[in-house]
Design a protein around this motif. Structure first.
Motif, mmCIF file in Angstrom:
data_model
loop_
_atom_site.group_PDB
_atom_site.id
_atom_site.type_symbol
_atom_site.label_atom_id
_atom_site.label_comp_id
_atom_site.label_asym_id
_atom_site.label_seq_id
_atom_site.Cartn_x
_atom_site.Cartn_y
_atom_site.Cartn_z
ATOM 1 N N THR A 30 0.825 -1.210 0.000
ATOM 2 C CA THR A 30 0.000 0.000 0.000
ATOM 3 C C THR A 30 0.863 1.266 0.000
ATOM 4 O O THR A 30 0.376 2.354 -0.323
ATOM 5 C CB THR A 30 -0.980 -0.056 1.198
ATOM 6 O OG1 THR A 30 -1.731 -1.268 1.081
ATOM 7 C CG2 THR A 30 -1.941 1.111 1.236
ATOM 8 N N GLU A 31 2.157 1.122 0.296
ATOM 9 C CA GLU A 31 3.050 2.282 0.196
ATOM 10 C C GLU A 31 3.145 2.756 -1.257
ATOM 11 O O GLU A 31 3.431 3.918 -1.528
ATOM 12 C CB GLU A 31 4.428 1.938 0.756
ATOM 13 C CG GLU A 31 4.371 1.690 2.262
ATOM 14 C CD GLU A 31 5.699 1.320 2.870
ATOM 15 O OE1 GLU A 31 6.683 1.149 2.117
ATOM 16 O OE2 GLU A 31 5.755 1.184 4.098
ATOM 17 N N ARG A 32 2.898 1.846 -2.181
ATOM 18 C CA ARG A 32 2.898 2.223 -3.607
ATOM 19 C C ARG A 32 1.767 3.208 -3.888
ATOM 20 O O ARG A 32 1.925 4.155 -4.655
ATOM 21 C CB ARG A 32 2.721 0.957 -4.436
ATOM 22 C CG ARG A 32 3.067 1.137 -5.848
ATOM 23 C CD ARG A 32 4.584 1.242 -6.021
ATOM 24 N NE ARG A 32 4.909 1.197 -7.414
ATOM 25 C CZ ARG A 32 5.787 1.990 -8.004
ATOM 26 N NH1 ARG A 32 6.450 2.896 -7.313
ATOM 27 N NH2 ARG A 32 6.028 1.875 -9.281
ATOM 28 N N LEU A 33 0.617 2.972 -3.261
ATOM 29 C CA LEU A 33 -0.527 3.885 -3.392
ATOM 30 C C LEU A 33 -0.146 5.265 -2.837
ATOM 31 O O LEU A 33 -0.479 6.303 -3.424
ATOM 32 C CB LEU A 33 -1.727 3.302 -2.639
ATOM 33 C CG LEU A 33 -3.052 4.059 -2.654
ATOM 34 C CD1 LEU A 33 -4.189 3.108 -2.376
ATOM 35 C CD2 LEU A 33 -3.086 5.170 -1.624
ATOM 36 N N VAL A 34 0.567 5.279 -1.732
ATOM 37 C CA VAL A 34 1.020 6.546 -1.139
ATOM 38 C C VAL A 34 1.946 7.268 -2.120
ATOM 39 O O VAL A 34 1.812 8.472 -2.361
ATOM 40 C CB VAL A 34 1.753 6.288 0.208
ATOM 41 C CG1 VAL A 34 2.431 7.559 0.719
ATOM 42 C CG2 VAL A 34 0.781 5.733 1.241
ATOM 43 N N GLU A 35 2.868 6.494 -2.711
ATOM 44 C CA GLU A 35 3.829 7.079 -3.645
ATOM 45 C C GLU A 35 3.122 7.715 -4.850
ATOM 46 O O GLU A 35 3.433 8.840 -5.238
ATOM 47 C CB GLU A 35 4.736 5.943 -4.126
ATOM 48 C CG GLU A 35 6.143 6.312 -4.397
ATOM 49 C CD GLU A 35 6.930 5.065 -4.776
ATOM 50 O OE1 GLU A 35 7.701 5.163 -5.723
ATOM 51 O OE2 GLU A 35 6.760 4.001 -4.156
ATOM 52 N N VAL A 36 2.159 6.968 -5.427
ATOM 53 C CA VAL A 36 1.432 7.507 -6.587
ATOM 54 C C VAL A 36 0.644 8.754 -6.169
ATOM 55 O O VAL A 36 0.633 9.766 -6.881
ATOM 56 C CB VAL A 36 0.494 6.427 -7.194
ATOM 57 C CG1 VAL A 36 -0.387 7.024 -8.297
ATOM 58 C CG2 VAL A 36 1.303 5.250 -7.738
ATOM 59 N N SER A 37 0.007 8.706 -5.004
ATOM 60 C CA SER A 37 -0.777 9.855 -4.529
ATOM 61 C C SER A 37 0.122 11.075 -4.361
ATOM 62 O O SER A 37 -0.222 12.186 -4.776
ATOM 63 C CB SER A 37 -1.441 9.533 -3.194
ATOM 64 O OG SER A 37 -2.271 8.415 -3.328
#
Ligand code: GLN
Length: 296
Positions: free
Chosen positions: A109-116
């Protein structure tokens, strides 16, 4: 004298021996990362840092240390995740309290943070309003608000346990004055004008939940995992709500299951969302879908 006798009754009496004992027990049970888990749990039980394990392996343990270590070992052997036993998890740049009844956030879910962040960092000078749908522990909103000091956020969840957990994590990180947590259903929540909507909704097919690792099936709440018969129930609702929640030109970033990119992208496009983009996670699996509403 008593203390020595009781300590002698345990299969370990010193720090290093405790780590060896737990490692062997975890290996025998076929658990992954046996030694690392043993180190973490012994440190947490005794209240020492990892350096002390290396420098003072012969440090004697008190009865209460031995009791606490043994309790932690039993919990791990019952397949409770190390993060839940510790009661905390590092996520992005923050440390979160993890409590029963709330999804333990994953590194994916850190990937979602990165994209955001790639979207909202571009507009850091402006006040940006974020909506986290199904806030859970608060992981995503805590990470985003920590990195973007101008942003404010609302988190909603149908679970009161999650709302309490998220509120506590936001407060502990001194983000309470920039956030609100609301007990609300995403199918009816009607606040508008968000610059960014993020969600890690439940996406596992109902019939697959029982077959997941016990660490997930027995400890993560079903409400945070169960995406209905085809795993897509939450995306059907979210796709229809994004045009209401978002400002014109606002951005959404959603986590998906590794095999859901095609149907989720189709749902979003049918709902009129634009620029829909797929991003893979650190294991090279499809994991994040993002896009925007039409500009005015
Ligand atoms: N990533 C979690 C898992 O695979 C699922 C989380 C979710 O359904 N949003 O266990």
């Amino acid at each position: 004298m008593d203390e020595i006798k009781d300590a002698g009754a345990a299969p370990f009496g010193a720090l290093g021996a405790a780590v060896d004992h737990l490692t062997a027990a975890f290996e025998d049970a076929g658990l992954e990362d046996a030694r690392e888990s043993a180190r973490i749990l012994v440190c947490r039980a005794v209240g020492v840092g990892k350096l002390e394990l290396l420098t003072s392996p012969s440090r004697r343990l008190s009865d209460s240390d031995i009791h606490q270590i043994t309790e932690f070992m039993k919990r791990r052997l019952a397949r409770e995740p190390v993060t839940r036993i510790e009661g905390r998890r590092d996520f992005w740049t923050v440390t979160l309290e993890i409590r029963p009844g709330v999804l333990d956030p994953r590194a994916d879910t850190e990937r979602l943070v990165e994209v955001s962040l790639s979207h909202i960092r571009l507009k850091q000078d402006q006040h940006q309003k974020i909506l986290d749908v199904g806030i859970g522990s608060g992981a995503i909103l805590c990470a985003l608000l920590t990195d973007v000091p101008n942003a404010t956020g609302i988190g909603i969840d149908i679970s009161t346990t999650a709302c309490e957990a998220a509120g506590k994590n936001l407060s502990a990180l001194k983000l309470a004055d920039r956030s609100r947590v609301l007990h609300a259903d995403f199918s009816t929540f009607g606040e508008t004008d968000f610059d960014l909507v993020v969600a890690n909704p439940p996406y596992i097919r109902s019939e697959e939940i029982a077959a997941l690792d016990p660490e997930v099936a027995d400890y993560d709440p079903a409400i945070a995992l169960d995406g209905g018969g085809d795993g897509l129930d939450a995306y059907r609702v979210i796709a229809g709500r994004l045009p209401i929640w978002l400002k014109p030109g606002g951005v959404f970033v959603l986590e998906i299951g590794y095999d859901q990119a095609v149907p989720v992208i189709a749902l979003l496009q049918e709902a009129g969302l634009q620029g829909v983009t797929l991003t893979r996670d650190y294991n090279n699996l499809d994991r994040v879908v993002s896009g925007t509403t039409a500009p005015i």
